[in-house]
Design an enzyme around this catalytic site. Sequence first.
Site, PDB file in Angstrom:
ATOM      1  N   ASP A  13     -52.751 -38.175  -6.865  1.00  0.00           N
ATOM      2  CA  ASP A  13     -53.873 -38.244  -5.927  1.00  0.00           C
ATOM      3  C   ASP A  13     -54.328 -36.811  -5.646  1.00  0.00           C
ATOM      4  OD1 ASP A  13     -52.154 -37.136  -4.033  1.00  0.00           O
ATOM      5  OD2 ASP A  13     -51.901 -38.981  -2.873  1.00  0.00           O
TER       6      ASP A  13
ATOM      7  N   SER B 174     -44.836 -35.376   3.111  1.00  0.00           N
ATOM      8  CA  SER B 174     -45.244 -36.467   2.215  1.00  0.00           C
ATOM      9  C   SER B 174     -44.741 -36.315   0.794  1.00  0.00           C
ATOM     10  CB  SER B 174     -46.778 -36.583   2.186  1.00  0.00           C
ATOM     11  OG  SER B 174     -47.363 -35.382   1.701  1.00  0.00           O
TER      12      SER B 174
ATOM     13  N   HIS C  44     -50.786 -34.927  -4.482  1.00  0.00           N
ATOM     14  CA  HIS C  44     -49.409 -35.237  -4.837  1.00  0.00           C
ATOM     15  C   HIS C  44     -49.234 -35.434  -6.342  1.00  0.00           C
ATOM     16  CE1 HIS C  44     -49.988 -36.525  -0.615  1.00  0.00           C
ATOM     17  NE2 HIS C  44     -48.828 -35.920  -0.466  1.00  0.00           N
TER      18      HIS C  44
END
Length: 369
Positions: free
Chosen positions: A329, A39, A332
Site C-alpha cells: 500500500d 503498523s 507498507h
Amino acid sequence: MSIPASYAILAAVSLAVIIMAKAVPPVKGDRTFFVFGDSLVDTGNNNYLATVARADSPPYGIDFPTHRPTGRFSNGYTISDIISEKLGAELTLPYLSPELKGKKLLVGANFASAGIGILDDTGIQFVNIIRIHKQFKLFEEYQRRVSALIGEEKTQKLVNKALVLITLGGNDFVNNYFLTPITARSLQFNLQDFSTYLISEYKSILLSLYQLGLRQILVTGIGPLGCAPAMLATRSINGQCAEDPQLAMTIFNPLLNQMIKDLNHELGSVVFIAINSLQMQSDVIYNPSAHGFITSKVACCGQGPYNGLGLCTAASNICPNRDLYVFWDPFHPTERANRIIVEAMFNGSENYMSPMNLSTLLMAMDSIA
C-alpha cells in the site's frame, strides 16, 4: 500489465530462494517473542479499538493463509510474523485478542498499534491507539497473567530469555513532522534538532524495556520514507525519492545507531541490536529488478499517482501479483519484501545488523540457555 520475461525469471528464482529458506529446519529452542511498535508490526490490536488506523477489511490479508484481513498492514505476513516462522514458533497473537489466553500466553504477545510513534503527540488524528507507554503497561499486565499461570520466578526467566522486536519512529515523521506543509513540530524544530529530540525520547523508551526485564531487543531503524509511494505522490519531483524525508532518515538513523551503541556500553552488555532498515530497504528500492520486483515506486494497492494517495480499499487499483511489488500500500511493504528484510536480519553483515545478526544472537542465547 504485461511482465517482461527477465522479471518473470528473476521472480521465479527469488521465489525459489524463499521456498528453500522456508524448508530449512527452524532454529532450535523454544522462544517467547514480544513485539512492540507501530503498523509495520501490528498484527491486529487496532481491530479492537475505535480508530481509523486499521487494516481489517479487504484486500488486506489477501495472501494471508486465511485470505482474509487480520489487521496486518500487509497482503500477508509482517516482519514479526516471518521472524516467528523462522523461529519455528506460533505467530504471536495481538495482546488484545480474546484468543490470547492459557498456554498461548507462553508463546509471547504482540503489543504493537498502528499509528503510534516515539512521541505521544504522534498520530493524534487516529485518536484511540495504544501509545508506547500504554503498550508497556499492557506488558506488565501480561506478566501478571503469566505469573498466575506458571508463577513469578518462571515468568521472570521467560521474560529475561525472550526475544523482542521494537519498531518506532516512522510515524513521528510521516504523521507528525511532515503531516502537513507546516506542522507544530516543524515550527518548533529543524530536522537535525527534531531527530536529536526523538533519539533522547527513544532512549528512555528502550531503557523502559530493559527495566521491564527484557534483555534481547531488536531495534529497527527507519527505512527510506521519501521513497514510499505516498511520498512520491505528494512530495516527489519527477518520481525521485522526496528530498526532505530522505534527509531526515540520513540524520535520524546514525543518531539511533550511536545511541544504541552507547546504551549497550552503559549497561555493560549487548542488550540492543540495531537493524539498519534504511540500508536493507534501499537495496531493494533502488535496484528492484535484482530482487525480482517490477517496481518499487508503485504500490500494489491504492489510487492516484504511484497508487500513493488515500487508503487501500476494495475499490482501489490492486495488482494481480503481489510478489512483483515492493510496496503493498502507500507505506507498507509486501510480504515478499518483508521476507527479504527478515533474511537480512538473520544473515546480514554488520552493514545491516549491529553488533550482530539475528542468527548469531540466537546462537548466543542458546549457549547460555
